[in-house]
Design an enzyme around this catalytic site. Structure first.
Site, PDB file in Angstrom:
ATOM      1  N   GLY A  13       3.760  -6.554   0.428  1.00  0.00           N
ATOM      2  CA  GLY A  13       2.644  -7.424   0.810  1.00  0.00           C
ATOM      3  C   GLY A  13       2.067  -7.220   2.194  1.00  0.00           C
ATOM      4  N   ASN A  15      -0.644  -5.511   2.909  1.00  0.00           N
ATOM      5  CA  ASN A  15      -2.097  -5.736   2.804  1.00  0.00           C
ATOM      6  C   ASN A  15      -2.404  -7.221   2.700  1.00  0.00           C
ATOM      7  OD1 ASN A  15      -3.901  -3.240   2.668  1.00  0.00           O
ATOM      8  ND2 ASN A  15      -2.159  -2.622   1.403  1.00  0.00           N
ATOM      9  N   MET A  93       1.471  -3.776  -9.312  1.00  0.00           N
ATOM     10  CA  MET A  93       1.917  -2.556  -9.993  1.00  0.00           C
ATOM     11  C   MET A  93       1.724  -2.615 -11.508  1.00  0.00           C
ATOM     12  SD  MET A  93       2.601  -0.769  -7.441  1.00  0.00           S
ATOM     13  CE  MET A  93       3.440   0.646  -8.107  1.00  0.00           C
ATOM     14  N   ILE A  95      -1.322  -2.371 -14.740  1.00  0.00           N
ATOM     15  CA  ILE A  95      -2.698  -2.080 -15.120  1.00  0.00           C
ATOM     16  C   ILE A  95      -3.310  -3.356 -15.672  1.00  0.00           C
ATOM     17  CG2 ILE A  95      -4.124  -0.778 -16.759  1.00  0.00           C
ATOM     18  CD1 ILE A  95      -2.060   1.510 -16.416  1.00  0.00           C
ATOM     19  N   ASN A 110      -9.559  -3.568  -5.719  1.00  0.00           N
ATOM     20  CA  ASN A 110      -8.235  -2.959  -5.573  1.00  0.00           C
ATOM     21  C   ASN A 110      -8.258  -2.072  -4.338  1.00  0.00           C
ATOM     22  OD1 ASN A 110      -5.584  -2.088  -6.306  1.00  0.00           O
ATOM     23  ND2 ASN A 110      -6.459  -0.208  -7.135  1.00  0.00           N
ATOM     24  N   HIS A 112      -6.439   1.449  -2.877  1.00  0.00           N
ATOM     25  CA  HIS A 112      -5.677   2.604  -3.368  1.00  0.00           C
ATOM     26  C   HIS A 112      -5.488   3.586  -2.208  1.00  0.00           C
ATOM     27  CE1 HIS A 112      -4.260   5.411  -6.432  1.00  0.00           C
ATOM     28  NE2 HIS A 112      -4.952   6.345  -5.802  1.00  0.00           N
TER      29      HIS A 112
HETATM   30  C1  GRF Z   1      -0.540   0.117  -0.704  1.00  0.00           C
HETATM   31  O1  GRF Z   1      -0.377   1.443  -0.281  1.00  0.00           O
HETATM   32  C2  GRF Z   1      -1.721  -0.009  -1.633  1.00  0.00           C
HETATM   33  O2  GRF Z   1      -2.747   0.881  -1.336  1.00  0.00           O
HETATM   34  C3  GRF Z   1      -1.121   0.355  -2.958  1.00  0.00           C
HETATM   35  O3  GRF Z   1       0.153  -0.221  -2.942  1.00  0.00           O
HETATM   36  C4  GRF Z   1       0.603  -0.354  -1.597  1.00  0.00           C
HETATM   37  C5  GRF Z   1       0.923  -1.806  -1.390  1.00  0.00           C
HETATM   38  O4  GRF Z   1       1.486  -2.046  -0.128  1.00  0.00           O
HETATM   39  N1  GRF Z   1      -1.956  -0.078  -4.049  1.00  0.00           N
HETATM   40  P1  GRF Z   1       1.661  -3.540   0.399  1.00  0.00           P
HETATM   41  O5  GRF Z   1       2.459  -4.276  -0.671  1.00  0.00           O
HETATM   42  O6  GRF Z   1       0.312  -4.123   0.611  1.00  0.00           O
HETATM   43  O7  GRF Z   1       2.451  -3.406   1.668  1.00  0.00           O
END
Ligand code: GRF
Length: 208
Positions: A13, A15, A93, A95, A110, A112
């Site tokens: 988490g 982000n 994680m 789809i 999203n 990525h």
């Molecule tokens: C990030 O690299 C994001 O781009 C990808 O999964 C990772 C999640 O990291 N989709 P976090 O849980 O936000 O630390």
């Protein structure tokens, strides 16, 4: 009125944290309304609860990494109950399928960790290193039925060095993720993102 965001997570988490921090400091015009996870152990759930944000584990009821059926309905209903205007996938994680996508048509983003359309799917920092690209990066895009293929909102580029490891490259990309995801959300909440012909146009900001 600030945008109410529902965030779907599966893991650490970071982000999510960056979005929470920038909402709390009013750097972006957003309120994190609810955080949902398919993993009861996700550290992201703790991060949300620490800030007083409602955070729930919702059983995905599927051993495959997809969200469908009754579980998909449960996610949709919980997001609606919290009156979210935008759904952000942040390290979720699974789809997501048509029903959830169409409930939040062009209202779901999203992040990525690659420069899409290069390197879709999982372990993309390793794929970039293995390929030998000189530049990598991060992409925020709207979610469509095409996995990692929806219209691109923002991208950030980082160099790839010859002595990079998967970890060092991932860290460099992650810093950019933390920067651009909140910016994309803020543009959405200020109604600056328009989609035409499957492309995102960012409206002029008139010096704001
Ligand atoms: C990030 O690299 C994001 O781009 C990808 O999964 C990772 C999640 O990291 N989709 P976090 O849980 O936000 O630390």
């Amino acid at each position: 009125m600030s945008c109410r965001v529902g965030i779907l997570v599966s893991g650490r988490g970071s982000n999510l944290q960056s979005i929470i921090d920038k909402s709390e400091s009013s750097e972006i015009d957003t309120e994190v309304a609810v955080v949902l996870s398919d993993n009861p152990e996700a550290y992201a759930l703790q991060r949300a609860k620490k800030t007083g944000i409602k955070a729930y584990y919702i059983d995905p009821e599927n051993s495959k990494p997809i969200l469908t059926g009754k579980a998909e309905d449960n996610y949709i209903n919980t997001l609606k109950e919290h009156n979210v205007n935008l759904v952000c996938l942040a390290g979720f994680m699974r789809i997501v399928k048509e029903k959830l996508i169409s409930e939040f048509k062009w209202k779901m983003m999203n992040i990525h960790p690659s420069l899409l359309p290069s390197f879709k799917g999982l372990n993309v920092q390793k794929k970039a290193l293995d390929y030998g690209v000189r530049f990598a990066g991060a992409t925020v895009h709207f979610v469509s039925g095409d996995v990692d293929g929806g219209p691109i909102i923002l991208q950030a580029v980082v160099p790839v060095y010859q002595d990079d490891t998967e970890e060092s490259l991932s860290d460099r990309i992650l810093k950019e993720e933390h920067r651009i995801y909140p910016v994309a959300i803020d543009l959405f909440s200020r109604n600056k993102l328009k989609i035409r012909n499957n492309k995102v146009f960012i409206e002029e900001t008139n010096g704001e």
